[in-house]
Design a protein around this motif. Structure first.
Motif, PDB file in Angstrom:
ATOM      1  N   GLU A 186      -6.846   9.661  -1.086  1.00 40.66           N
ATOM      2  CA  GLU A 186      -5.602   8.928  -2.187  1.00 40.66           C
ATOM      3  C   GLU A 186      -6.175   7.433  -2.218  1.00 40.66           C
ATOM      4  O   GLU A 186      -6.943   6.754  -1.609  1.00 40.66           O
ATOM      5  CB  GLU A 186      -4.465   8.540  -1.242  1.00 40.66           C
ATOM      6  N   ARG A 187      -6.028   6.952  -3.595  1.00 37.12           N
ATOM      7  CA  ARG A 187      -6.254   5.533  -3.930  1.00 37.12           C
ATOM      8  C   ARG A 187      -4.857   4.845  -3.998  1.00 37.12           C
ATOM      9  O   ARG A 187      -3.901   5.300  -4.292  1.00 37.12           O
ATOM     10  CB  ARG A 187      -7.231   5.492  -5.003  1.00 37.12           C
ATOM     11  N   ARG A 188      -5.164   3.630  -4.101  1.00 40.60           N
ATOM     12  CA  ARG A 188      -3.970   2.806  -4.010  1.00 40.60           C
ATOM     13  C   ARG A 188      -3.448   2.683  -5.613  1.00 40.60           C
ATOM     14  O   ARG A 188      -4.314   2.876  -6.576  1.00 40.60           O
ATOM     15  CB  ARG A 188      -4.098   1.311  -3.776  1.00 40.60           C
ATOM     16  N   ALA A 189      -2.338   2.502  -6.004  1.00 40.03           N
ATOM     17  CA  ALA A 189      -1.939   2.487  -7.047  1.00 40.03           C
ATOM     18  C   ALA A 189      -2.134   0.983  -7.645  1.00 40.03           C
ATOM     19  O   ALA A 189      -2.364   0.222  -6.897  1.00 40.03           O
ATOM     20  CB  ALA A 189      -0.475   2.555  -7.509  1.00 40.03           C
ATOM     21  N   THR A 196     -14.584   2.462   1.587  1.00 35.55           N
ATOM     22  CA  THR A 196     -14.293   2.659   0.216  1.00 35.55           C
ATOM     23  C   THR A 196     -14.777   4.039  -0.142  1.00 35.55           C
ATOM     24  O   THR A 196     -15.847   4.370   0.191  1.00 35.55           O
ATOM     25  CB  THR A 196     -14.390   1.646  -0.630  1.00 35.55           C
ATOM     26  N   TYR A 197     -14.230   4.367  -1.401  1.00 36.88           N
ATOM     27  CA  TYR A 197     -14.807   5.992  -2.028  1.00 36.88           C
ATOM     28  C   TYR A 197     -15.290   5.465  -3.266  1.00 36.88           C
ATOM     29  O   TYR A 197     -14.489   4.895  -4.152  1.00 36.88           O
ATOM     30  CB  TYR A 197     -13.549   6.793  -1.906  1.00 36.88           C
ATOM     31  N   GLY A 198     -16.222   6.072  -3.657  1.00 29.42           N
ATOM     32  CA  GLY A 198     -17.010   5.730  -4.904  1.00 29.42           C
ATOM     33  C   GLY A 198     -16.832   6.482  -6.020  1.00 29.42           C
ATOM     34  O   GLY A 198     -15.736   7.454  -6.043  1.00 29.42           O
ATOM     35  N   GLY A 199     -17.633   6.973  -7.017  1.00 29.30           N
ATOM     36  CA  GLY A 199     -17.507   7.390  -8.381  1.00 29.30           C
ATOM     37  C   GLY A 199     -17.799   8.813  -8.338  1.00 29.30           C
ATOM     38  O   GLY A 199     -17.446   9.491  -9.505  1.00 29.30           O
ATOM     39  N   TYR A 200     -18.043   9.566  -7.174  1.00 30.99           N
ATOM     40  CA  TYR A 200     -18.058  11.094  -7.417  1.00 30.99           C
ATOM     41  C   TYR A 200     -16.726  11.589  -7.457  1.00 30.99           C
ATOM     42  O   TYR A 200     -16.166  12.329  -6.207  1.00 30.99           O
ATOM     43  CB  TYR A 200     -18.846  11.779  -6.052  1.00 30.99           C
ATOM     44  N   SER A 201     -15.945  11.099  -8.136  1.00 32.94           N
ATOM     45  CA  SER A 201     -14.242  11.418  -8.214  1.00 32.94           C
ATOM     46  C   SER A 201     -13.773  11.249  -9.496  1.00 32.94           C
ATOM     47  O   SER A 201     -14.466  10.744 -10.378  1.00 32.94           O
ATOM     48  CB  SER A 201     -13.821  10.388  -7.197  1.00 32.94           C
ATOM     49  N   ASP A 202     -12.506  11.630  -9.780  1.00 32.29           N
ATOM     50  CA  ASP A 202     -12.016  11.527 -11.162  1.00 32.29           C
ATOM     51  C   ASP A 202     -11.272  10.217 -11.440  1.00 32.29           C
ATOM     52  O   ASP A 202     -11.114   9.988 -12.476  1.00 32.29           O
ATOM     53  CB  ASP A 202     -10.980  12.679 -11.293  1.00 32.29           C
ATOM     54  N   ASN A 203     -11.087   9.202 -10.279  1.00 27.51           N
ATOM     55  CA  ASN A 203     -10.385   8.068 -11.003  1.00 27.51           C
ATOM     56  C   ASN A 203     -10.712   7.018  -9.856  1.00 27.51           C
ATOM     57  O   ASN A 203     -11.470   7.458  -8.847  1.00 27.51           O
ATOM     58  CB  ASN A 203      -8.979   8.242 -10.985  1.00 27.51           C
ATOM     59  N   ILE A 204     -10.602   5.718 -10.474  1.00 32.76           N
ATOM     60  CA  ILE A 204     -11.091   4.717  -9.321  1.00 32.76           C
ATOM     61  C   ILE A 204     -10.143   3.279  -9.769  1.00 32.76           C
ATOM     62  O   ILE A 204      -9.639   3.235 -10.995  1.00 32.76           O
ATOM     63  CB  ILE A 204     -12.402   4.187  -9.365  1.00 32.76           C
ATOM     64  N   VAL A 205      -9.714   2.560  -8.749  1.00 36.09           N
ATOM     65  CA  VAL A 205      -8.737   1.608  -8.987  1.00 36.09           C
ATOM     66  C   VAL A 205      -9.606   0.043  -8.407  1.00 36.09           C
ATOM     67  O   VAL A 205      -9.988   0.343  -7.413  1.00 36.09           O
ATOM     68  CB  VAL A 205      -7.444   1.755  -8.210  1.00 36.09           C
ATOM     69  N   GLY A 229       0.706  -1.198   0.128  1.00 32.45           N
ATOM     70  CA  GLY A 229       0.201   0.230  -0.068  1.00 32.45           C
ATOM     71  C   GLY A 229       0.891   1.284  -0.102  1.00 32.45           C
ATOM     72  O   GLY A 229       0.307   2.235   0.507  1.00 32.45           O
ATOM     73  N   THR A 230       1.988   1.157  -0.619  1.00 29.49           N
ATOM     74  CA  THR A 230       2.932   2.279  -0.300  1.00 29.49           C
ATOM     75  C   THR A 230       2.570   3.228  -1.491  1.00 29.49           C
ATOM     76  O   THR A 230       2.832   4.536  -1.213  1.00 29.49           O
ATOM     77  CB  THR A 230       4.421   2.059  -0.438  1.00 29.49           C
ATOM     78  N   GLN A 231       2.322   2.927  -2.780  1.00 27.65           N
ATOM     79  CA  GLN A 231       2.135   3.819  -3.967  1.00 27.65           C
ATOM     80  C   GLN A 231       0.684   4.221  -3.771  1.00 27.65           C
ATOM     81  O   GLN A 231      -0.172   3.581  -3.804  1.00 27.65           O
ATOM     82  CB  GLN A 231       2.373   3.212  -5.340  1.00 27.65           C
ATOM     83  N   MET A 232       0.611   5.662  -3.869  1.00 31.32           N
ATOM     84  CA  MET A 232      -0.933   6.004  -3.874  1.00 31.32           C
ATOM     85  C   MET A 232      -0.886   7.263  -4.967  1.00 31.32           C
ATOM     86  O   MET A 232      -0.157   7.695  -5.466  1.00 31.32           O
ATOM     87  CB  MET A 232      -0.852   6.662  -2.900  1.00 31.32           C
TER      88      MET A 232
END
Length: 377
Positions: free
Chosen positions: A47-50, A151-160, A23-26
């Motif tokens: 921050e989301r995980r890479a 967890t964070y949803g789709g009201y955002s610019d990206n998702i992994v 979980g280091t790269q975000m």
């Protein structure tokens, strides 16, 4: 209890995958969140995980607005983890894939629905019914069903998301109008399929909102004779346009009585407490009414006599599993079915919630994520 590895996996980190286990790269992510149940949604950076070996990273183009988003942001189901970034009707473009991803490449169109993970080993998951995961699926927002990291949803610019929970979107469609299929579409498709709706059947749809208008389109495409029940006489023309064969104003007792004992199946999409007996009496012997609306307060208790004298059933249904959601997307692409939408800017989300509460939307708001940058500035 779940093993440490399972806990890691449901949190979106795969213990088998060094890139995510550490979980280091975000990835810095911009979105809109409610910080408490009383707060309006406002710009929020997190921050989301890479992407790990099995992950797909998606730039979100459009996100539908579901009634569940509002229930969650305002903690009406009393289970919200804050801060809450809603949104589970996500369509976007793939910008990165992990080394072990086989089904997606950079540039592909992709969708994410209501789930981003499940335990993968219970009886339901083994049957491809991840929505009924006995250990609790992980919601696209608001974390695992029985508690765990948010967890964070789709009201955002990206998702992994793990590849297993990413869906293929056929090109050449109105992508904004495809977005609501990821929740409203599958919520209505799954019960129609499960109760084997098809030609020669009389099917009722109760309510003409975000779910109901999809139910009408899908039942019509499956070949059923579709009757729309509404409390609003003004919705008749629209219901017929969407594919209903008949429209009944459910407050009209005489009109309702004409349909007694005649329905094979009724899909009830209304998300407010109401009298279920008015509809169970319309079912044939062995008919089923399935509820897909989830009111914050319970329905009045239905009459047992209405059920036992005709072996009728009242059932419930959630979304669909990943495979069935893909089947629904393919069915809709083949039949030219998308949601009827009104596009909004990210900054207009709070006003959209107020309008949704009044039923003032035909029939689904969709956020144009290109507007997020301006809203977050």
């Amino acid at each position: 209890g779940a093993s440490a590895q399972d806990k890691l996996r449901t949190s979106g980190y795969d213990a088998d995958d060094p890139a995510t286990a550490k979980g280091t790269q975000m990835i810095k992510t911009h979105g809109y969140a409610a910080l408490t149940a009383k707060d309006a949604l406002a710009p929020f950076t997190f921050e989301r995980r890479a992407p790990g070996l099995k992950d797909v990273q998606i730039d979100i183009l459009y996100c539908g607005v579901c009634h569940s988003d509002l229930h969650t942001a305002r903690d009406e189901w009393h289970m919200t983890q804050f801060p809450s970034v809603p949104g589970h009707e996500i369509v976007g473009r793939v910008t990165a894939v992990g080394a072990e991803v086989t089904g997606f490449k950079v540039g592909d169109l992709a969708g994410v629905g209501c789930m981003v993970d499940s335990c993968k080993h219970c009886a339901s998951c083994d049957e491809g019914l991840e929505q009924y995961c006995e250990n609790g699926f992980t919601g696209t927002y608001n974390g695992p069903l029985f508690g765990g990291p948010n967890t964070y949803g789709g009201y955002s610019d990206n998702i992994v998301v793990r590849e297993d929970f990413v869906l293929r979107i056929a090109p050449g469609q109105n992508l904004a109008a495809v977005a609501p299929l990821l929740c409203a579409g599958i919520t209505t498709y799954s019960p129609l399929r499960h109760w084997k709706v098809g030609p020669g059947q009389k099917v009722g749809i109760v309510g003409l909102g975000g779910l109901g208008h999809m139910g009408v389109k899908l039942a019509h495409a499956m070949g059923a004779h579709v009757v729309l029940f509404t409390t609003s006489p003004g919705k008749t023309a629209d219901a017929l346009r969407l594919g209903a064969d008949e429209v009944v104003v459910s407050r009209d007792k005489d009109a309702m009585a004409k349909h007694a004992n005649s329905f094979d199946f009724i899909l009830n999409t209304v998300a407010a407490p109401h009298d279920l007996d008015a509809f169970t009496g319309l079912l044939k012997r062995d008919g089923t009414m399935t509820l897909v609306g989830a009111p914050a307060e319970p329905h009045p208790t239905p009459s047992v006599f209405n059920l036992v004298f005709k072996r009728r059933a009242i059932a419930g249904s959630l979304i669909g599993g990943v495979a069935e959601t893909q089947e629904m997307l393919d069915f809709c692409a083949e039949h030219g079915i998308v949601s009827d939408i009104e596009m909004i800017a990210m900054a207009d989300i709070n006003g959209a919630y107020e309008r949704m509460l009044k039923g003032d939307v035909k029939y689904r708001f969709v956020i144009d994520m290109a507007t997020l940058k301006a809203a977050s500035a």
